[in-house]
Design a protein around this motif. Structure first.
Motif, PDB file in Angstrom:
ATOM      1  N   GLN A   3       0.840  -1.201   0.000  1.00  0.00           N
ATOM      2  CA  GLN A   3       0.000   0.000   0.000  1.00  0.00           C
ATOM      3  C   GLN A   3       0.871   1.245   0.000  1.00  0.00           C
ATOM      4  O   GLN A   3       1.891   1.298   0.699  1.00  0.00           O
ATOM      5  N   LEU A   4       0.460   2.222  -0.783  1.00  0.00           N
ATOM      6  CA  LEU A   4       1.103   3.522  -0.847  1.00  0.00           C
ATOM      7  C   LEU A   4      -0.002   4.562  -0.699  1.00  0.00           C
ATOM      8  O   LEU A   4      -0.937   4.582  -1.510  1.00  0.00           O
ATOM      9  N   VAL A   5       0.079   5.399   0.319  1.00  0.00           N
ATOM     10  CA  VAL A   5      -0.976   6.375   0.594  1.00  0.00           C
ATOM     11  C   VAL A   5      -0.360   7.761   0.698  1.00  0.00           C
ATOM     12  O   VAL A   5       0.448   8.025   1.593  1.00  0.00           O
ATOM     13  N   GLU A   6      -0.779   8.640  -0.209  1.00  0.00           N
ATOM     14  CA  GLU A   6      -0.232   9.990  -0.260  1.00  0.00           C
ATOM     15  C   GLU A   6      -1.086  10.959   0.554  1.00  0.00           C
ATOM     16  O   GLU A   6      -2.310  10.769   0.703  1.00  0.00           O
ATOM     17  N   CYS A  22       4.262  10.093   1.593  1.00  0.00           N
ATOM     18  CA  CYS A  22       3.820   8.807   1.065  1.00  0.00           C
ATOM     19  C   CYS A  22       4.045   7.769   2.162  1.00  0.00           C
ATOM     20  O   CYS A  22       5.192   7.439   2.482  1.00  0.00           O
ATOM     21  N   ALA A  23       2.966   7.282   2.727  1.00  0.00           N
ATOM     22  CA  ALA A  23       3.049   6.242   3.753  1.00  0.00           C
ATOM     23  C   ALA A  23       2.991   4.886   3.088  1.00  0.00           C
ATOM     24  O   ALA A  23       2.100   4.640   2.261  1.00  0.00           O
ATOM     25  N   THR A  24       3.924   4.003   3.435  1.00  0.00           N
ATOM     26  CA  THR A  24       4.007   2.720   2.758  1.00  0.00           C
ATOM     27  C   THR A  24       3.832   1.563   3.730  1.00  0.00           C
ATOM     28  O   THR A  24       4.089   1.692   4.933  1.00  0.00           O
ATOM     29  N   SER A  25       3.403   0.437   3.206  1.00  0.00           N
ATOM     30  CA  SER A  25       3.299  -0.772   4.002  1.00  0.00           C
ATOM     31  C   SER A  25       3.244  -1.972   3.074  1.00  0.00           C
ATOM     32  O   SER A  25       2.982  -1.835   1.879  1.00  0.00           O
ATOM     33  N   GLY A  26       3.513  -3.154   3.654  1.00  0.00           N
ATOM     34  CA  GLY A  26       3.343  -4.389   2.904  1.00  0.00           C
ATOM     35  C   GLY A  26       4.547  -4.873   2.125  1.00  0.00           C
ATOM     36  O   GLY A  26       4.420  -5.829   1.348  1.00  0.00           O
ATOM     37  N   GLU A 114       6.187  -0.839  -9.898  1.00  0.00           N
ATOM     38  CA  GLU A 114       5.330  -1.992  -9.632  1.00  0.00           C
ATOM     39  C   GLU A 114       3.999  -1.597  -9.015  1.00  0.00           C
ATOM     40  O   GLU A 114       2.961  -2.204  -9.289  1.00  0.00           O
ATOM     41  N   TYR A 115       4.036  -0.622  -8.131  1.00  0.00           N
ATOM     42  CA  TYR A 115       2.835  -0.217  -7.405  1.00  0.00           C
ATOM     43  C   TYR A 115       2.779   1.308  -7.342  1.00  0.00           C
ATOM     44  O   TYR A 115       3.813   1.977  -7.403  1.00  0.00           O
ATOM     45  N   TRP A 116       1.564   1.821  -7.185  1.00  0.00           N
ATOM     46  CA  TRP A 116       1.394   3.259  -7.062  1.00  0.00           C
ATOM     47  C   TRP A 116       0.183   3.566  -6.198  1.00  0.00           C
ATOM     48  O   TRP A 116      -0.703   2.738  -6.026  1.00  0.00           O
ATOM     49  N   GLY A 117       0.175   4.768  -5.649  1.00  0.00           N
ATOM     50  CA  GLY A 117      -0.944   5.176  -4.818  1.00  0.00           C
ATOM     51  C   GLY A 117      -1.986   5.936  -5.615  1.00  0.00           C
ATOM     52  O   GLY A 117      -1.839   6.138  -6.829  1.00  0.00           O
TER      53      GLY A 117
END
Length: 126
Positions: A3-6, A22-26, A114-117
């Protein structure tokens, strides 16, 4: 689950500042580069900045150099983008991305994240 949350976007006047987060997890935080992209209405998506996973080596879009600073907080697993001297051309949806590599890609690989918010909206207007 990655997860990426801006957060941190808003409306400011030209010359003002904003600090995006940008808060990240996982995922294993210390193994991957993180970047910021932006997309304005009617314009192509463009990479703004990237920071690698350990040494904190960063790169910037030419128009952002000297005004924007990217940084990592390893304890909080967040990436910040400090934006100063903002201009109307900086108006866009800003989103953070996770790469599958330790280092930031060159320009040819910038879009291979690979991933984006979902992004946070930045508007610069008087």
């Amino acid at each position: 689950q990655v997860q990426l949350v801006e957060s941190g976007g808003g409306l400011v006047q030209p010359g003002g500042s904003l600090r995006l987060s940008c808060a990240t997890s996982g995922f294993a935080w210390d193994l991957y580069a993180i970047g910021w992209f932006r997309q304005a209405p009617g314009k192509e998506r463009e990479g703004v900045s990237c920071i690698n996973s350990e040494e904190g080596i960063a790169n910037y879009l030419d128009s952002a150099k000297g005004r924007f600073t990217i940084s990592r907080d390893n304890a909080k697993k967040t990436v910040a983008l400090q934006m100063n001297s903002l201009k109307p051309d900086d108006t866009a949806l800003y989103f953070c991305v996770k790469y599958g590599t330790f280092g930031c890609p060159d320009s040819a690989g910038a879009f291979r994240y690979e991933y984006w918010g979902l992004g946070t909206q930045v508007a610069i207007s008087s």
